[in-house]
Design a protein around this motif. Structure first.
Motif, mmCIF file in Angstrom:
data_model
loop_
_atom_site.group_PDB
_atom_site.id
_atom_site.type_symbol
_atom_site.label_atom_id
_atom_site.label_comp_id
_atom_site.label_asym_id
_atom_site.label_seq_id
_atom_site.Cartn_x
_atom_site.Cartn_y
_atom_site.Cartn_z
ATOM 1 N N VAL A 1 0.977 -1.228 0.106
ATOM 2 C CA VAL A 1 0.000 -0.072 -0.181
ATOM 3 C C VAL A 1 1.009 1.200 -0.121
ATOM 4 O O VAL A 1 0.757 2.172 -0.804
ATOM 5 C CB VAL A 1 -1.131 0.091 1.317
ATOM 6 C CG1 VAL A 1 -1.675 1.265 1.137
ATOM 7 C CG2 VAL A 1 -1.878 -1.295 1.220
ATOM 8 N N SER A 2 2.050 1.369 0.679
ATOM 9 C CA SER A 2 2.868 2.367 0.920
ATOM 10 C C SER A 2 3.529 2.616 -0.599
ATOM 11 O O SER A 2 3.523 3.738 -0.855
ATOM 12 C CB SER A 2 3.842 2.290 2.079
ATOM 13 O OG SER A 2 4.686 3.226 2.121
ATOM 14 N N GLU A 3 3.884 1.607 -1.076
ATOM 15 C CA GLU A 3 4.578 1.814 -2.289
ATOM 16 C C GLU A 3 3.774 2.187 -3.438
ATOM 17 O O GLU A 3 4.355 3.089 -4.278
ATOM 18 C CB GLU A 3 5.287 0.323 -2.775
ATOM 19 C CG GLU A 3 6.229 0.204 -4.073
ATOM 20 C CD GLU A 3 6.947 -0.888 -4.288
ATOM 21 O OE1 GLU A 3 6.788 -1.365 -5.376
ATOM 22 O OE2 GLU A 3 7.666 -1.460 -3.461
ATOM 23 N N ALA A 4 2.523 1.784 -3.358
ATOM 24 C CA ALA A 4 1.681 2.420 -4.405
ATOM 25 C C ALA A 4 1.041 3.980 -4.036
ATOM 26 O O ALA A 4 0.274 4.273 -4.893
ATOM 27 C CB ALA A 4 0.193 1.328 -4.349
ATOM 28 N N GLY A 5 1.684 4.310 -2.950
ATOM 29 C CA GLY A 5 1.363 5.784 -2.494
ATOM 30 C C GLY A 5 -0.105 5.746 -2.265
ATOM 31 O O GLY A 5 -0.950 6.762 -2.349
#
Length: 274
Positions: A34-38
């Motif tokens: 989720v973090s990497e996808a922003g």
């Protein structure tokens, strides 16, 4: 050799022990996606994929950076290890790795927004389950509009605990829905036979026939015919389509039906508010 103590974390899988049994989830791995996808600040989605989607026939613009899609879906592919609810959507997304389009990217982000709302969801391997196998299988006839191949989905419980599940495209074309269902039952039977042999190697006897639930009467009629099959290993049983747990592995469902089946899969979210 070194004793590292009770297992808590292994290859992204978090293990929690309690009197109820073993709880497996991939919360940290999910939050990393989720973090990497922003999308840490995005509004969560209630379910993963739109009903009656046409992703296989998408004709929008090709992604300028297809590697970002391939990396995202490549990471999602590991999640169904503890998240049976993701098997269908990940299968659909992985079909478009060669030429991802805008529609595919948006669908993948929707799955990530679903994960945003359920990062700690996982499976409970119950400590008080009886050691009996039970299978559920379903197919979606001619699900692929490009090849006309059907989709097979199955789920196997050991007692109350889900231990095996899969969404897979059938390798051959079926000319009717009952033939697709029968092929699905055959694939699930192979899995049940393997699991029975595996449990036997651990000293677990399964004297009773294994129930296999299907919602197609024609396929059940053939499977019960003693002329074609030996009796005793599998006990084919009918279940209504509305209560067919394997339905979640073969098609995109509406939110109410998706939530209804999800509640019966042995999936839990201990981080969710009561």
């Amino acid at each position: 050799m070194k004793d590292l103590g009770p297992l808590k974390y292994f290859l992204g899988i978090e293990v929690a022990r309690s009197k109820s049994g073993l709880f497996l989830c991939q919360r940290k791995y999910t939050l990393d996606i989720v973090s990497e996808a922003g999308l840490l600040g995005a509004k969560p989605s209630g379910f993963q994929i739109e009903q009656n989607h046409k992703l296989s026939l998408a004709s929008g613009e090709l992604l300028e950076d297809p590697e970002s899609y391939r990396r995202l879906v490549g990471r999602l592919i590991y999640l169904p290890v503890t998240r049976p609810d993701l098997a269908y959507s990940v299968h659909i997304l992985s079909q478009s790795m060669h030429k991802p389009r805008i529609e595919h990217w948006e669908a993948a982000l929707r799955v990530v927004r679903y994960l945003k709302g359920t990062p700690g969801q996982g499976i409970l391997l119950s400590g008080d389950s009886d050691l009996t196998l039970q299978g559920w299988c379903d197919s979606d006839w001619a699900a692929c509009p490009l090849t006309r191949c059907s989709l097979t989905g199955w789920l196997v419980f050991l007692g109350k605990s889900p231990i095996s599940w899969k969404t897979k495209k059938q390798p051959t074309i079926s000319f009717s829905s009952f033939k697709a269902e029968y092929r699905c039952m055959a694939s699930t039977t192979h899995e049940l036979k393997w699991l029975k042999a595996f449990l036997l190697s651990l000293g677990v006897q399964l004297p009773k026939a294994i129930k296999l639930f299907c919602d197609n009467q024609s396929a059940l009629h053939i499977s019960r015919n003693p002329v074609f099959h030996e009796q005793g290993l599998i006990a084919p049983s009918y279940v209504s389509t509305k209560e067919q747990l394997a339905d979640i592995f073969t098609k995109a469902l509406g939110k109410s039906q998706f939530d209804h089946l999800l509640s019966k899969l042995g999936i839990y979210n201990p981080h969710a508010p009561n």
